[in-house]
Scaffold this motif. Structure first.
Motif, PDB file in Angstrom:
ATOM      1  N   ASN A  19      -3.597   2.162 -10.157  1.00  0.00           N
ATOM      2  CA  ASN A  19      -2.747   1.251  -9.779  1.00  0.00           C
ATOM      3  C   ASN A  19      -3.351   0.489  -8.495  1.00  0.00           C
ATOM      4  N   ASP A  20      -3.731  -0.103  -8.646  1.00  0.00           N
ATOM      5  CA  ASP A  20      -4.655  -0.945  -7.716  1.00  0.00           C
ATOM      6  C   ASP A  20      -3.572  -2.349  -7.532  1.00  0.00           C
ATOM      7  N   LEU A  21      -3.252  -1.530  -6.114  1.00  0.00           N
ATOM      8  CA  LEU A  21      -2.294  -2.833  -5.098  1.00  0.00           C
ATOM      9  C   LEU A  21      -3.217  -3.371  -4.294  1.00  0.00           C
ATOM     10  N   ILE A  22      -4.896  -2.898  -4.158  1.00  0.00           N
ATOM     11  CA  ILE A  22      -5.428  -4.053  -2.707  1.00  0.00           C
ATOM     12  C   ILE A  22      -6.471  -5.514  -3.651  1.00  0.00           C
ATOM     13  N   THR A  23      -5.731  -5.650  -4.615  1.00  0.00           N
ATOM     14  CA  THR A  23      -6.689  -6.460  -5.394  1.00  0.00           C
ATOM     15  C   THR A  23      -5.968  -7.468  -5.879  1.00  0.00           C
ATOM     16  N   PRO A  24      -6.253  -8.991  -5.479  1.00  0.00           N
ATOM     17  CA  PRO A  24      -5.294  -9.743  -5.443  1.00  0.00           C
ATOM     18  C   PRO A  24      -5.310  -9.851  -6.665  1.00  0.00           C
ATOM     19  N   ARG A  25      -3.692 -10.000  -7.680  1.00  0.00           N
ATOM     20  CA  ARG A  25      -4.188 -11.057  -8.920  1.00  0.00           C
ATOM     21  C   ARG A  25      -3.104 -12.359  -8.843  1.00  0.00           C
ATOM     22  N   PRO A  26      -3.969 -13.502  -8.829  1.00  0.00           N
ATOM     23  CA  PRO A  26      -3.434 -14.986  -8.594  1.00  0.00           C
ATOM     24  C   PRO A  26      -2.337 -15.382  -9.617  1.00  0.00           C
ATOM     25  N   GLU A  27      -2.960 -14.646 -10.597  1.00  0.00           N
ATOM     26  CA  GLU A  27      -2.305 -14.591 -12.233  1.00  0.00           C
ATOM     27  C   GLU A  27      -1.153 -14.280 -12.213  1.00  0.00           C
ATOM     28  N   LEU A  28      -0.688 -13.014 -11.349  1.00  0.00           N
ATOM     29  CA  LEU A  28       0.850 -12.532 -11.343  1.00  0.00           C
ATOM     30  C   LEU A  28       1.197 -13.600  -9.712  1.00  0.00           C
ATOM     31  N   ARG A  29       0.516 -13.680  -9.129  1.00  0.00           N
ATOM     32  CA  ARG A  29       1.548 -14.715  -7.841  1.00  0.00           C
ATOM     33  C   ARG A  29       1.261 -13.248  -6.928  1.00  0.00           C
ATOM     34  N   PHE A  30       0.037 -12.324  -7.148  1.00  0.00           N
ATOM     35  CA  PHE A  30       0.192 -11.073  -6.242  1.00  0.00           C
ATOM     36  C   PHE A  30      -0.637 -10.907  -5.238  1.00  0.00           C
ATOM     37  N   PRO A  31      -0.357 -11.319  -4.530  1.00  0.00           N
ATOM     38  CA  PRO A  31      -2.002 -11.559  -3.058  1.00  0.00           C
ATOM     39  C   PRO A  31      -2.718 -10.530  -2.690  1.00  0.00           C
ATOM     40  N   GLY A  32      -2.396  -8.865  -3.300  1.00  0.00           N
ATOM     41  CA  GLY A  32      -3.049  -7.453  -3.052  1.00  0.00           C
ATOM     42  C   GLY A  32      -2.462  -7.045  -1.764  1.00  0.00           C
ATOM     43  N   LEU A  33      -2.786  -5.839  -1.319  1.00  0.00           N
ATOM     44  CA  LEU A  33      -1.510  -5.409  -0.458  1.00  0.00           C
ATOM     45  C   LEU A  33      -2.844  -5.080   0.670  1.00  0.00           C
ATOM     46  N   LYS A  34      -2.523  -5.182   2.122  1.00  0.00           N
ATOM     47  CA  LYS A  34      -3.763  -4.209   3.079  1.00  0.00           C
ATOM     48  C   LYS A  34      -2.538  -3.488   3.762  1.00  0.00           C
ATOM     49  N   PRO A  35      -2.602  -2.024   4.683  1.00  0.00           N
ATOM     50  CA  PRO A  35      -2.328  -1.395   5.365  1.00  0.00           C
ATOM     51  C   PRO A  35      -1.411  -1.996   6.259  1.00  0.00           C
ATOM     52  N   GLY A  36       0.150  -1.349   6.119  1.00  0.00           N
ATOM     53  CA  GLY A  36       0.730  -2.630   7.118  1.00  0.00           C
ATOM     54  C   GLY A  36       1.716  -2.943   6.641  1.00  0.00           C
ATOM     55  N   ASP A  37       1.264  -3.989   5.194  1.00  0.00           N
ATOM     56  CA  ASP A  37       2.018  -4.431   4.447  1.00  0.00           C
ATOM     57  C   ASP A  37       2.990  -3.317   3.867  1.00  0.00           C
ATOM     58  N   ARG A  38       4.731  -3.809   3.656  1.00  0.00           N
ATOM     59  CA  ARG A  38       5.858  -2.849   2.839  1.00  0.00           C
ATOM     60  C   ARG A  38       5.938  -3.102   1.840  1.00  0.00           C
ATOM     61  N   TRP A  39       6.053  -2.093   0.717  1.00  0.00           N
ATOM     62  CA  TRP A  39       5.822  -2.857  -0.456  1.00  0.00           C
ATOM     63  C   TRP A  39       7.226  -1.392  -1.476  1.00  0.00           C
ATOM     64  N   CYS A  40       7.682  -1.776  -2.014  1.00  0.00           N
ATOM     65  CA  CYS A  40       8.135  -1.263  -2.851  1.00  0.00           C
ATOM     66  C   CYS A  40       7.107   0.186  -3.765  1.00  0.00           C
ATOM     67  N   LEU A  41       7.681   1.673  -4.001  1.00  0.00           N
ATOM     68  CA  LEU A  41       6.934   2.326  -4.533  1.00  0.00           C
ATOM     69  C   LEU A  41       7.648   2.590  -5.665  1.00  0.00           C
ATOM     70  N   HIS A  42       7.172   2.979  -6.693  1.00  0.00           N
ATOM     71  CA  HIS A  42       7.515   4.097  -7.831  1.00  0.00           C
ATOM     72  C   HIS A  42       7.996   5.567  -7.258  1.00  0.00           C
ATOM     73  N   ILE A  43       8.624   6.009  -6.870  1.00  0.00           N
ATOM     74  CA  ILE A  43       9.357   7.334  -6.562  1.00  0.00           C
ATOM     75  C   ILE A  43       8.713   8.340  -6.796  1.00  0.00           C
ATOM     76  N   LEU A  44       7.931   7.975  -7.510  1.00  0.00           N
ATOM     77  CA  LEU A  44       7.561   9.731  -7.924  1.00  0.00           C
ATOM     78  C   LEU A  44       5.962   9.338  -8.374  1.00  0.00           C
TER      79      LEU A  44
END
Length: 101
Positions: A57-82
């Motif tokens: 699950n690559d949360l770093i790489t931006p995915r413009p087609e999904l309007r996802f900028p990619g995450l960097k340390p310090g960002d807040r994000w809702c994670l899958h509990i498992l």
């Protein structure tokens, strides 16, 4: 009925920049359609982001087609509990607050 956290108080917004949550409304709440139970509001760390990428699950790489900028340390994000639990067991879990409906 308003969404509540584990303390029984109103759910607070996790993050809107970048926009997070199953509903992409900034809140870590779920519905039957959310097979990932994205309930953990975490402050992601470099170690966690690298761990997640290695797990597929690559949360770093931006995915413009999904309007996802990619995450960097310090960002807040809702994670899958498992996924958070996996990271915890591997010693790389990011700081969090567990917010559920």
């Amino acid at each position: 009925m308003a969404a509540l956290n584990v303390n029984g108080t109103p759910l607070e917004c996790c993050c809107t920049k970048p926009m997070t949550g199953f509903f992409r409304d900034g809140f870590c709440r779920t519905a039957e359609e959310d097979q990932g139970y994205h309930l953990v509001c975490a402050i992601v760390t470099r170690q966690f982001l690298e761990f997640s990428r290695r797990r597929g699950n690559d949360l770093i790489t931006p995915r413009p087609e999904l309007r996802f900028p990619g995450l960097k340390p310090g960002d807040r994000w809702c994670l899958h509990i498992l996924r958070w639990r996996e990271a915890y067991e591997a010693g790389v879990a990011p700081p969090n607050e567990l917010w559920i409906t």
